[in-house]
Scaffold this motif. Structure first.
Motif, mmCIF file in Angstrom:
data_model
loop_
_atom_site.group_PDB
_atom_site.id
_atom_site.type_symbol
_atom_site.label_atom_id
_atom_site.label_comp_id
_atom_site.label_asym_id
_atom_site.label_seq_id
_atom_site.Cartn_x
_atom_site.Cartn_y
_atom_site.Cartn_z
ATOM 1 N N ASN A 173 0.837 -1.219 0.000
ATOM 2 C CA ASN A 173 0.000 0.000 0.000
ATOM 3 C C ASN A 173 0.861 1.254 0.000
ATOM 4 O O ASN A 173 0.570 2.244 -0.681
ATOM 5 C CB ASN A 173 -0.921 0.006 1.225
ATOM 6 N N PHE A 174 1.940 1.197 0.766
ATOM 7 C CA PHE A 174 2.865 2.319 0.852
ATOM 8 C C PHE A 174 3.527 2.570 -0.499
ATOM 9 O O PHE A 174 3.724 3.724 -0.909
ATOM 10 C CB PHE A 174 3.920 2.004 1.922
ATOM 11 N N PHE A 175 3.862 1.493 -1.192
ATOM 12 C CA PHE A 175 4.451 1.589 -2.525
ATOM 13 C C PHE A 175 3.488 2.273 -3.487
ATOM 14 O O PHE A 175 3.889 3.106 -4.311
ATOM 15 C CB PHE A 175 4.818 0.190 -3.027
ATOM 16 N N GLN A 176 2.187 1.945 -3.377
ATOM 17 C CA GLN A 176 1.187 2.580 -4.231
ATOM 18 C C GLN A 176 1.074 4.077 -3.928
ATOM 19 O O GLN A 176 0.923 4.895 -4.842
ATOM 20 C CB GLN A 176 -0.170 1.892 -4.032
ATOM 21 N N GLN A 177 1.146 4.439 -2.619
ATOM 22 C CA GLN A 177 1.133 5.862 -2.246
ATOM 23 C C GLN A 177 2.318 6.597 -2.859
ATOM 24 O O GLN A 177 2.203 7.727 -3.344
ATOM 25 C CB GLN A 177 1.187 6.005 -0.727
ATOM 26 N N MET A 178 3.455 5.922 -2.831
ATOM 27 C CA MET A 178 4.691 6.501 -3.376
ATOM 28 C C MET A 178 4.522 6.790 -4.874
ATOM 29 O O MET A 178 4.893 7.866 -5.362
ATOM 30 C CB MET A 178 5.820 5.503 -3.124
ATOM 31 N N LEU A 179 3.926 5.850 -5.605
ATOM 32 C CA LEU A 179 3.679 6.054 -7.033
ATOM 33 C C LEU A 179 2.691 7.194 -7.239
ATOM 34 O O LEU A 179 2.835 7.989 -8.171
ATOM 35 C CB LEU A 179 3.135 4.766 -7.670
ATOM 36 N N GLY A 180 1.682 7.272 -6.358
ATOM 37 C CA GLY A 180 0.684 8.336 -6.453
ATOM 38 C C GLY A 180 1.268 9.720 -6.248
ATOM 39 O O GLY A 180 0.761 10.713 -6.782
ATOM 40 N N LYS A 181 2.366 9.798 -5.472
ATOM 41 C CA LYS A 181 3.037 11.080 -5.224
ATOM 42 C C LYS A 181 3.934 11.496 -6.394
ATOM 43 O O LYS A 181 4.527 12.568 -6.384
ATOM 44 C CB LYS A 181 3.896 10.993 -3.960
ATOM 45 N N GLY A 182 4.050 10.604 -7.387
ATOM 46 C CA GLY A 182 4.863 10.931 -8.560
ATOM 47 C C GLY A 182 6.330 10.603 -8.427
ATOM 48 O O GLY A 182 7.137 11.014 -9.267
ATOM 49 N N LEU A 183 6.714 9.845 -7.370
ATOM 50 C CA LEU A 183 8.123 9.486 -7.203
ATOM 51 C C LEU A 183 8.466 8.279 -8.063
ATOM 52 O O LEU A 183 7.671 7.325 -8.152
ATOM 53 C CB LEU A 183 8.436 9.165 -5.734
ATOM 54 N N LEU A 184 9.615 8.318 -8.683
ATOM 55 C CA LEU A 184 10.066 7.183 -9.491
ATOM 56 C C LEU A 184 10.795 6.180 -8.598
ATOM 57 O O LEU A 184 11.783 6.527 -7.956
ATOM 58 C CB LEU A 184 11.012 7.661 -10.602
ATOM 59 N N PRO A 185 10.316 4.937 -8.530
ATOM 60 C CA PRO A 185 10.993 3.938 -7.692
ATOM 61 C C PRO A 185 12.407 3.654 -8.197
ATOM 62 O O PRO A 185 12.684 3.742 -9.400
ATOM 63 C CB PRO A 185 10.108 2.694 -7.829
ATOM 64 N N THR A 186 13.283 3.303 -7.283
ATOM 65 C CA THR A 186 14.647 2.900 -7.630
ATOM 66 C C THR A 186 14.722 1.376 -7.641
ATOM 67 O O THR A 186 13.751 0.682 -7.335
ATOM 68 C CB THR A 186 15.651 3.444 -6.609
ATOM 69 N N GLU A 187 15.906 0.856 -7.963
ATOM 70 C CA GLU A 187 16.123 -0.595 -7.930
ATOM 71 C C GLU A 187 15.837 -1.158 -6.538
ATOM 72 O O GLU A 187 15.271 -2.246 -6.402
ATOM 73 C CB GLU A 187 17.568 -0.937 -8.345
ATOM 74 N N PHE A 188 16.217 -0.387 -5.512
ATOM 75 C CA PHE A 188 15.987 -0.838 -4.136
ATOM 76 C C PHE A 188 14.481 -0.930 -3.847
ATOM 77 O O PHE A 188 14.023 -1.869 -3.194
ATOM 78 C CB PHE A 188 16.656 0.123 -3.152
ATOM 79 N N SER A 189 13.717 0.053 -4.333
ATOM 80 C CA SER A 189 12.258 0.054 -4.140
ATOM 81 C C SER A 189 11.657 -1.218 -4.727
ATOM 82 O O SER A 189 10.847 -1.905 -4.076
ATOM 83 C CB SER A 189 11.611 1.267 -4.804
ATOM 84 N N TYR A 190 12.039 -1.527 -5.966
ATOM 85 C CA TYR A 190 11.474 -2.698 -6.640
ATOM 86 C C TYR A 190 11.878 -3.996 -5.942
ATOM 87 O O TYR A 190 11.059 -4.914 -5.803
ATOM 88 C CB TYR A 190 11.921 -2.719 -8.101
ATOM 89 N N THR A 191 13.130 -4.078 -5.510
ATOM 90 C CA THR A 191 13.591 -5.291 -4.824
ATOM 91 C C THR A 191 12.782 -5.521 -3.554
ATOM 92 O O THR A 191 12.356 -6.648 -3.263
ATOM 93 C CB THR A 191 15.088 -5.159 -4.490
ATOM 94 N N THR A 192 12.550 -4.435 -2.796
ATOM 95 C CA THR A 192 11.795 -4.552 -1.543
ATOM 96 C C THR A 192 10.358 -4.987 -1.792
ATOM 97 O O THR A 192 9.842 -5.898 -1.142
ATOM 98 C CB THR A 192 11.799 -3.205 -0.793
ATOM 99 N N VAL A 193 9.699 -4.349 -2.758
ATOM 100 C CA VAL A 193 8.285 -4.647 -2.994
ATOM 101 C C VAL A 193 8.115 -6.041 -3.614
ATOM 102 O O VAL A 193 7.111 -6.726 -3.355
ATOM 103 C CB VAL A 193 7.636 -3.541 -3.857
ATOM 104 N N LEU A 194 9.089 -6.502 -4.376
ATOM 105 C CA LEU A 194 9.040 -7.870 -4.913
ATOM 106 C C LEU A 194 9.180 -8.900 -3.795
ATOM 107 O O LEU A 194 8.540 -9.957 -3.830
ATOM 108 C CB LEU A 194 10.136 -8.068 -5.963
ATOM 109 N N ASN A 195 10.011 -8.585 -2.794
ATOM 110 C CA ASN A 195 10.128 -9.485 -1.637
ATOM 111 C C ASN A 195 8.799 -9.582 -0.886
ATOM 112 O O ASN A 195 8.448 -10.648 -0.367
ATOM 113 C CB ASN A 195 11.227 -8.982 -0.691
ATOM 114 N N CYS A 196 8.062 -8.457 -0.829
ATOM 115 C CA CYS A 196 6.734 -8.471 -0.191
ATOM 116 C C CYS A 196 5.773 -9.362 -0.981
ATOM 117 O O CYS A 196 5.004 -10.129 -0.393
ATOM 118 C CB CYS A 196 6.166 -7.058 -0.115
ATOM 119 N N CYS A 197 5.807 -9.262 -2.302
ATOM 120 C CA CYS A 197 4.966 -10.127 -3.146
ATOM 121 C C CYS A 197 5.320 -11.590 -2.930
ATOM 122 O O CYS A 197 4.429 -12.462 -2.910
ATOM 123 C CB CYS A 197 5.132 -9.756 -4.619
ATOM 124 N N SER A 198 6.623 -11.876 -2.763
ATOM 125 C CA SER A 198 7.066 -13.258 -2.507
ATOM 126 C C SER A 198 6.505 -13.758 -1.189
ATOM 127 O O SER A 198 6.012 -14.883 -1.094
ATOM 128 C CB SER A 198 8.596 -13.318 -2.477
#
Length: 762
Positions: A505-530
């Motif tokens: 949910n926090f990741f979605q808020q971050m996208l809504g604020k217009g911030l571009l995720p970094t490699e670290f952002s994607y790695t973290t959110v993929l671990n959550c999906c796992s």
């Protein structure tokens, strides 16, 4: 003596001003006083100008204060003297006393304020000048643009740009260069490019400013193109050569393209810039040679740096410092120490940068003691040195020592900065030291650093890793503005505390604020999906990764493979794995482990063979993954062959995890004679997991003798653990050996071992 006319004296004074004839000017001043011509304001103004030009501002001020009538030129003469001396107090006092100013006086005060770093004052004076009805000149605009750039005030800079266009000064080279510098400092590179293109002519300053701006904007190729253009038009000096060598130093790839007129690309290296330096006759320039040394050292070409250093006719402390830093970067601590000794023998006294470079050399080599010895040899370490030793302690995992050093730093009344706080917060986070983190938080509040984004990320990390996620959220919410590092820290903290849904949910808020995720952002959110085994959300994140151009990143790719495997789509993971342009050992490990989790042992073994065939060296985790796959799939012989190859083929000593895997594999197959051979030889006989695995296998195959041996070892290691008693009793009961069951329960009663009751978790 004949009295000279005022016109004659004025001509004499002008001659003396032009030739700085101070002594003769004093004689002329005496003649003027003696002949009662002191009331002539024009002559006295000339005298004030002479004293100012010759550096005797005190004499000029005395004349100014004594003259019967001051005019605007009198004020300008003495104001100009103060401005040249950067005497801010007297200049401001005199400027405020002026009955009326004009464009000259405003220019003098604005220029002096900007030059001395009082940029707010410079901008304030500029606006006052405009309100007084005076139009700025090219000198005014250059000073104001410099002040705007220093403050990062791009809006004020753009306003000045508009004024320059209105007055027709935007094409003036002096103003144009100032505009370039302002936009570069304000990181508005696109505007700087437009200004550069609109200038009718360029000089060394224009090209160098533009080149440095492109480098700051990480537009390395365009910076090299700018140098190519400079070379083509023949505008190259020492500063531009030093600048392009700085680009070579910063560039990850030290080569760039230069067109030869026939539109053929020729590779040009930093070494070829060195050749150009020699060709143009600048090889004796100390500043350029230091830039060359820095370029070679930063790219690890220390042999080239040594050859250049030994051939230099003149060296400075900077030259020695660059060499020491270069050796440190290559982990050559001994050479760095030797270089510092040579430096002293040659009569050069080490400065603060020398010590910091030596500290870095020792700490990068892992020699913390030597680094501390150098630090203690410094009579008065600066904040940079404190930060260097603290960083070294933290990077070498001496976290307790880092915190003790931080305390000593406070006792010595050295005021920490944001870097200091970030380092000690990182150490607190690693140690899980919540109380220490709270104390540093209190110090941050006292030092008013709590809104600093760099420090805020560290605080979020401490509270997250210590399990206090509510405090981490509170800190995040109290910061008025966040950067991507703050968001990443919060994402990671939620994931670390198993709040994977909150993290998504926090990741979605971050996208809504217009911030571009970094490699670290994607790695973290993929671990959550796992963790949530949410394949649908994982695929959505994958699409976003491809859209934003991060699919080729090895860390993101590895996280994607892990996500697909843990969500059950092993074929999807393999498809992405085969498409990856670059892989690491971790990537191979994840794919092999994915096959192991899905019970596809043959695929895991084949992929392990491919990994070795492509030149990747397996590590201990690779072997755990492939041996687990063999165990789960009943590939006993393949597993045994792989286990034996660990030491023979790759020089890896088997660890307890590897012994556990191979014993489990052999035990499942009932090959207990081989198990006993391995057990007798293995060094890790005190690992309870190995004996529990063996006991479980013995229960399945009813191997009573070996089961008893395993149970005895488990009783020796921890007699209060109920698991071996239960396994042994269950084995006896399945064989109808009730007396043995009774004996086991009797031992449990004697040693007061209680079995925890089982329960169903729905």
């Amino acid at each position: 003596m004949q009295i000279k006319t005022a016109a004659y004296l004025a001509n004499v004074l002008q001659f003396l001003i032009d030739h700085k004839g101070h002594r003769a000017g004093k004689l002329v001043q005496a003649h003027i006083l003696r002949t009662n011509q002191f009331a002539n304001t024009f002559l006295v103004n000339r005298l004030i100008e002479l004293h100012s030009k010759c550096g005797d501002t005190a004499a000029a001020r005395r004349l100014f204060d004594q003259m019967p009538l001051n005019n605007i030129f009198s004020y300008h003469a003495i104001l100009n003297a103060y401005c040249k001396l950067n005497d801010l107090d007297n200049a401001y006092e005199l400027f405020d006393r002026m009955p009326e100013g004009n464009a000259v006086s405003w220019n003098l005060i604005i220029s002096m304020s900007s030059r001395n770093g009082d940029r707010e004052k410079a901008l304030g004076s500029y606006y006052s000048m405009r309100m007084s009805g005076f139009l700025p000149t090219r000198f005014t605009l250059a000073s104001v643009l410099s002040a705007s750039g220093g403050l990062g005030n791009v809006e004020c800079g753009r306003e000045c740009h508009g004024v320059a266009i209105k007055l027709g000064l935007d094409t003036n080279l002096y103003v144009g260069n100032a505009l370039l510098g302002m936009y570069v400092k304000c990181e508005s590179i696109a505007d700087a490019v437009v200004v550069f293109k609109d200038l009718p002519q360029h000089n060394e300053v224009s090209f160098t400013s533009m080149m440095e701006g492109l480098v700051e904007g990480d537009r390395i190729d365009e910076a090299f193109d700018m140098f190519r253009l400079m070379h083509r038009v023949g505008i190259i000096d020492c500063v531009s050569l030093s600048s392009v060598l700085g680009v070579c130093s910063k560039s990850a790839v030290e080569e760039f393209l230069v067109n030869d007129g026939n539109e053929k690309g020729l590779k040009m290296h930093g070494k070829q810039i060195h050749g150009l330096v020699i060709k143009l006759g600048f090889e004796g320039d100390l500043h350029i040679n230091n830039s060359l040394l820095d370029m070679y050292a930063k790219h690890g070409y220390m042999e080239c740096a040594e050859m250049l250093f030994n051939s230099m006719l003149e060296v400075s402390v900077v030259s020695w410092n660059v060499m020491i830093a270069g050796y440190g970067k290559q982990y050559h601590k001994e050479k760095a120490v030797e270089c510092m000794e040579r430096m002293r023998n040659c009569g050069f006294e080490p400065d603060e940068i020398t010590y910091v470079n030596m500290l870095a050399a020792c700490l990068k080599s892992g020699d913390v003691e030597a680094g501390l010895k150098i630090f203690n040899s410094m009579s008065l370490p600066s904040l940079t040195s404190w930060n260097a030793i603290l960083s070294g302690y933290s990077q070498n995992e001496y976290h307790q020592e880092a915190l003790m050093l931080f305390r000593e730093m406070q006792f010595r009344k050295v005021r920490p900065d944001r870097t200091t706080f970030a380092i000690v917060l990182s150490s607190c986070a690693v140690m899980g030291l919540l109380e220490g983190g709270k104390q540093i938080h209190a110090a941050l509040l006292k030092a008013e650093f709590c809104t600093d984004l760099y420090v805020t990320s560290g605080l979020i990390g401490v509270y997250s890793k210590c399990g206090n996620i509510e405090a981490a959220k509170h800190i995040f919410n109290t910061v008025p503005q966040h950067d991507i590092v703050c968001w990443n820290s919060m994402l990671s903290g939620l994931s670390l505390n198993s709040l994977d849904k909150d993290s998504l949910n926090f990741f979605q808020q971050m996208l809504g604020k217009g911030l571009l995720p970094t490699e670290f952002s994607y790695t973290t959110v993929l671990n959550c999906c796992s963790s949530l085994t949410s394949l649908l959300q994982g695929r959505q994140v994958h699409s976003l990764i491809v859209k934003n151009g991060h699919a080729n990143d090895v860390y993101v790719g590895t996280a994607l493979i892990d996500m697909y495997c843990k969500c059950g789509d092993v074929d999807g993971a393999r498809q992405f794995f085969d498409m990856m342009p670059s892989k690491s050992t971790v990537t191979w490990n994840e794919m092999i482990h994915g096959y192991a989790l899905s019970g596809r042992g043959d695929d895991a073994v084949n992929l392990f063979g491919d990994m070795i065939h492509t030149g990747f060296k397996p590590d201990s985790i690779t072997y755990v993954a492939v041996l687990t796959a063999c165990s789960h799939s009943g590939l006993v012989d393949a597993g045994l062959k792989i286990f034996n190859s660990m030491q023979q083929a790759h020089g890896l000593e088997p660890l307890s995890d590897h012994y556990t895997c191979i014993i489990d594999s052999l035990g499942r197959a009932g090959r207990f004679s081989e198990v006993e051979e391995i057990i007798d030889k293995m060094p890790c006989k005190d690992d309870p997991v190995i004996w529990e695995v063996l006991l479980s296998s013995c229960r399945v195959h009813a191997n009573v003798n070996l089961a008893r041996r395993a149970a005895r070892e488990l009783f020796r290691l921890d007699r209060n653990n109920s698991a071996p008693y239960a396994l042994l009793a269950n084995m006896y009961s399945s064989l109808d050996r009730w007396d043995d069951v009774k004996d086991v329960r009797g031992i449990m009663k004697e040693w007061q071992v209680s079995k925890e009751p089982g329960y169903s978790w729905v």
